[in-house]
Design a protein around this motif. Structure first.
Motif, PDB file in Angstrom:
ATOM      1  N   SER A 175       1.092   5.678  -1.389  1.00 56.85           N
ATOM      2  CA  SER A 175       0.393   6.870  -1.865  1.00 56.85           C
ATOM      3  C   SER A 175       1.001   7.302  -3.187  1.00 56.85           C
ATOM      4  O   SER A 175       2.198   7.113  -3.427  1.00 56.85           O
ATOM      5  CB  SER A 175       0.508   8.003  -0.839  1.00 56.85           C
ATOM      6  OG  SER A 175      -0.058   7.625   0.392  1.00 56.85           O
ATOM      7  N   SER A 223      -4.526   1.735   8.213  1.00 56.63           N
ATOM      8  CA  SER A 223      -5.633   1.141   7.474  1.00 56.63           C
ATOM      9  C   SER A 223      -5.769  -0.330   7.851  1.00 56.63           C
ATOM     10  O   SER A 223      -4.973  -0.868   8.625  1.00 56.63           O
ATOM     11  CB  SER A 223      -5.428   1.271   5.957  1.00 56.63           C
ATOM     12  OG  SER A 223      -6.590   0.827   5.273  1.00 56.63           O
ATOM     13  N   LEU A 270       0.840  -1.190   0.000  1.00 57.04           N
ATOM     14  CA  LEU A 270       0.000   0.000   0.000  1.00 57.04           C
ATOM     15  C   LEU A 270       0.881   1.249   0.000  1.00 57.04           C
ATOM     16  O   LEU A 270       1.714   1.431   0.892  1.00 57.04           O
ATOM     17  CB  LEU A 270      -0.903   0.007   1.236  1.00 57.04           C
ATOM     18  CG  LEU A 270      -1.652  -1.296   1.549  1.00 57.04           C
ATOM     19  CD1 LEU A 270      -2.529  -1.118   2.779  1.00 57.04           C
ATOM     20  CD2 LEU A 270      -2.460  -1.780   0.360  1.00 57.04           C
ATOM     21  N   LEU A 304      -7.938   2.166  -2.267  1.00 57.67           N
ATOM     22  CA  LEU A 304      -7.535   0.927  -1.603  1.00 57.67           C
ATOM     23  C   LEU A 304      -8.650  -0.105  -1.748  1.00 57.67           C
ATOM     24  O   LEU A 304      -9.468  -0.320  -0.851  1.00 57.67           O
ATOM     25  CB  LEU A 304      -7.210   1.179  -0.128  1.00 57.67           C
ATOM     26  CG  LEU A 304      -6.193   0.229   0.509  1.00 57.67           C
ATOM     27  CD1 LEU A 304      -5.825   0.671   1.920  1.00 57.67           C
ATOM     28  CD2 LEU A 304      -6.612  -1.215   0.496  1.00 57.67           C
ATOM     29  N   MET A 328       2.085   3.550   3.417  1.00 56.94           N
ATOM     30  CA  MET A 328       1.434   4.859   3.421  1.00 56.94           C
ATOM     31  C   MET A 328       1.820   5.599   4.695  1.00 56.94           C
ATOM     32  O   MET A 328       2.487   5.053   5.572  1.00 56.94           O
ATOM     33  CB  MET A 328      -0.086   4.683   3.369  1.00 56.94           C
ATOM     34  CG  MET A 328      -0.596   3.868   2.203  1.00 56.94           C
ATOM     35  SD  MET A 328      -2.406   3.803   2.193  1.00 56.94           S
ATOM     36  CE  MET A 328      -2.749   2.888   3.701  1.00 56.94           C
ATOM     37  N   ILE A 370      -4.537   6.248  -3.220  1.00 53.07           N
ATOM     38  CA  ILE A 370      -3.858   5.119  -2.593  1.00 53.07           C
ATOM     39  C   ILE A 370      -3.704   4.038  -3.649  1.00 53.07           C
ATOM     40  O   ILE A 370      -4.663   3.699  -4.364  1.00 53.07           O
ATOM     41  CB  ILE A 370      -4.659   4.596  -1.393  1.00 53.07           C
ATOM     42  CG1 ILE A 370      -4.715   5.670  -0.300  1.00 53.07           C
ATOM     43  CG2 ILE A 370      -4.039   3.323  -0.836  1.00 53.07           C
ATOM     44  CD1 ILE A 370      -5.613   5.315   0.866  1.00 53.07           C
ATOM     45  N   ASN A 422       2.130  -1.866   4.707  1.00 47.40           N
ATOM     46  CA  ASN A 422       1.632  -0.491   4.733  1.00 47.40           C
ATOM     47  C   ASN A 422       2.790   0.497   4.581  1.00 47.40           C
ATOM     48  O   ASN A 422       3.509   0.786   5.533  1.00 47.40           O
ATOM     49  CB  ASN A 422       0.874  -0.220   6.027  1.00 47.40           C
ATOM     50  CG  ASN A 422       0.224   1.163   6.025  1.00 47.40           C
ATOM     51  OD1 ASN A 422       0.325   1.905   5.045  1.00 47.40           O
ATOM     52  ND2 ASN A 422      -0.440   1.508   7.106  1.00 47.40           N
TER      53      ASN A 422
END
Length: 646
Positions: A29, A73, A27, A131, A69, A42, A67
């Motif tokens: 950005s 999440s 994940l 996402l 980002m 995302i 993750n």
């Protein structure tokens, strides 16, 4: 054990007769422009929507979530029953803690079901930022043989005229092949602003942003700005007297936005009014007429609008809904609310060429369409022009099913085979009252499920804490109970696409007016015409009736088969953020046994990290910058609810 790499993100591990399918989802950005206009988003493995995850029924699926980002999440596996793995369901505050920036989490589950599913964030409103992705599980041989393909093939036989029909066995084989190699088609509404901006504006203006910029099919699409007269047939005096260039109702419409304190003039004009055509590539669905059939696996992974779908000059046999076979319906148009899935077999019997795939928002507040291409003879993987309309088009720009064409009737769907029937009696009845409490607050059962509850210790690890919560939000019942959930929508409510995690549910009744009975059995005696326990749909998504002028109700019946805490909510993002949700405690009168140590360790470490962040008045890593609008919106919901109750 032998490890064999077949693709960059996929590993197959063979353990005796079992197969483990491993994926890694990274994940990040980034910036994207799927309809020609750039915005931050995302990305999942560098793309949005994320990659489709494939498995075979019975596989053990292991997904490593990395993750990278700067926000927290989770990922929820929409429609997967999580039998024996409820701790992987991905709902913060219910089944797990948030995955912090820089942290890796592994979700394990078994592909017990077959068919079409999807995955998405269950944190704040960020799945609308990208996402999300799709899942397709191919059936085992027994389930493939049990499909309704023979029903469709036999319906192709000639009538008494004596003409010779197609060979049944040949058609069945072709349909099975199409089902095993389905074309997964995701549909979504797309905006040029991100979810945190949207929540901030909603909080500041007391006005829902009921306007999107484009409709994307498999992540592709364009901004379409038709002549303003296109919207004239959809004007409703007194309700929707005017549409903007985007096909949106005006933000100061007090019928659609009825709450005091609204400040629509503070909303940037680009959101409701500005429309500029783009010419980005369209999605092309390539088909081969020699294969006779194509199966379209259609899923609405959007955040706001229902979509109607049609293919010019082609009819379709809708034969599955939410991963479950249903009695086939032969139609031209199918309506798909957010979260729901349908599979449709389309006969490839038209002249070679390109045909419009039409996807239109089926709602009053906005008239907008997106397009893709069904191509018998594609020259490349993308298309820059919309094929000309054919005389046999069944869907108008504003989602009107045109005269002479047939739309799927979701109220008559029946699970296939016909031997599948719901339990005839229930042990527990839960009556839920759905209403809008303020401009920022919705409820699914009288009171809102406050959004910052996702920061709490997950109920699955601490079911006793449910005693301290509003009991309207945490219904409980013994394991093995047959449960009737009566969903009552009060006047002023649009249709709500509800989704229940865990086991699928039977849709056994619907009606208009007030629900005045103590049980379904009592209601059946008074109005047997409102119920159907002989031919009921079996689904995990349930669209409540429109309740614009009067109350309506819908009844589902289900039976949990193991201890779990499952989430039940509306799948319109702003309704969920506004509180339209609850958590079901199923057989949780004692702690859940056999939670793998890995999940317990993850919860303990995440709790420490998040407690430290609270102590320092921040959030883990750099997330605080993006979390402020969401926290403001959450606090506004709390405040508006408190004022409402005083």
């Amino acid at each position: 054990m032998r490890l064999l790499s077949l693709a960059p993100q996929l590993l197959w591990v063979t353990l005796s007769a079992a197969k483990v399918v491993q994926y890694t989802l990274e994940l990040t950005s980034g910036t994207v422009a799927p309809d020609g206009v750039e915005r931050k988003a995302i990305l999942v493995n560098g793309q949005t929507p994320g990659p489709t995850l494939y498995a075979d029924q019975g596989d053990e699926v292991s997904v490593t979530i990395v993750n990278k980002m700067d926000i927290q999440s989770t990922i929820h596996w929409h429609g997967i029953q999580m039998k024996g793995t409820i701790w992987s369901d991905g709902v913060p505050g219910v089944t797990q803690r948030q995955i912090d920036p820089g942290v890796t989490f592994v979700a394990n589950w078994t592909a017990n079901e077959h068919g079409l599913y999807w995955y998405h964030s269950h944190s704040r409103a960020i799945y609308g930022d990208g996402l999300r992705g799709t899942i397709y599980i191919r059936p085992n041989e027994e389930e493939l043989d049990n499909g309704p393909f023979k029903v469709i093939a036999q319906s192709l036989q000639p009538d008494s005229s004596g003409s010779e029909g197609p060979d049944v066995d040949t058609e069945i084989k072709a349909m099975k092949d199409a089902h095993m190699n389905a074309e997964v088609v995701s549909l979504l509404d797309w905006t040029h602003w991100d979810s945190e901006t949207g929540l901030k504006l909603w909080n500041e203006t007391n006005t829902e942003l009921l306007c999107v910029d484009s409709v994307l099919i498999n992540g592709k699409g364009r901004v379409v700005c038709p002549p303003i007269e296109t919207f004239t047939p959809y004007i409703i005096p007194g309700l929707l007297p005017e549409y903007t260039a985007k096909g949106c109702g005006l933000p100061n419409n007090t019928v659609i936005q009825p709450f005091p304190g609204a400040k629509p003039d503070l909303i940037p004009k680009d959101i409701f009014f500005t429309c500029k055509n783009t010419t980005t590539p369209l999605e092309v669905i390539s088909v081969d007429a020699s294969k006779k059939w194509v199966s379209l696996a259609l899923v609405n992974i959007g955040t706001l609008w229902d979509f109607k779908v049609s293919v010019d000059s082609h009819k379709m046999w809708v034969y599955a809904a939410d991963g479950q076979y249903h009695e086939p319906q032969f139609v031209d148009v199918v309506n798909i609310p957010p979260g729901e899935r349908y599979q449709a077999l389309i006969p490839l019997d038209q002249p070679s060429g390109d045909y419009q795939v039409r996807v239109a928002a089926n709602v009053l507040p906005q008239k907008i369409s997106g397009f893709a291409v069904l191509s018998y003879a594609p020259t490349d993987a993308s298309c820059k022009t919309i094929p000309p309309a054919t005389p046999k088009l069944g869907l108008g720009y504003g989602a009107d099913t045109l005269p002479g064409f047939k739309e799927l009737n979701e109220t008559t769907l029946a699970a296939y085979p016909s031997t599948l029937k719901p339990p005839q009696e229930a042990d527990v009845t839960i009556t839920m009252i759905v209403e809008r409490l303020s401009s920022l607050t919705w409820s699914m059962n009288r009171d809102p499920f406050l959004p910052f509850m996702e920061l709490d210790e997950p109920l699955i690890f601490d079911p006793e804490s449910a005693k301290d919560l509003d009991q309207n939000l945490v219904p409980s019942y013994p394991l093995g109970s047959v449960v009737d959930a009566v969903i009552i929508t009060l006047p002023g409510n649009p249709a709500h696409p509800m989704h229940k995690h865990g086991v699928k549910s039977w849709i056994i009744g619907r009606g208009s007016g007030n629900w005045t009975w103590n049980s379904v059995a009592e209601a059946q005696k008074a109005h047997p015409e409102f119920f159907n326990l002989d031919q009921a749909a079996l689904r995990d998504g349930f669209r409540t009736p429109d309740s614009i002028t009067e109350a309506n109700w819908l009844v589902i019946r289900y039976q949990p088969v193991e201890q779990a805490v499952t989430f039940f909510h509306c799948h319109i993002n702003i309704h969920l953020i506004g509180g339209m949700a609850l958590a079901l405690l199923e057989g949780m009168d004692k702690p859940l046994p056999n939670i793998p140590q890995y999940y317990l360790d993850f919860d303990k470490q995440a709790a420490k990290t998040q407690a430290y962040a609270v102590e320092k008045n921040t959030v883990p890593s750099a997330a605080r910058a993006n979390s402020i609008p969401w926290l403001q919106a959450a606090l506004a919901v709390v405040l508006s609810f408190a004022l409402l109750r005083t």
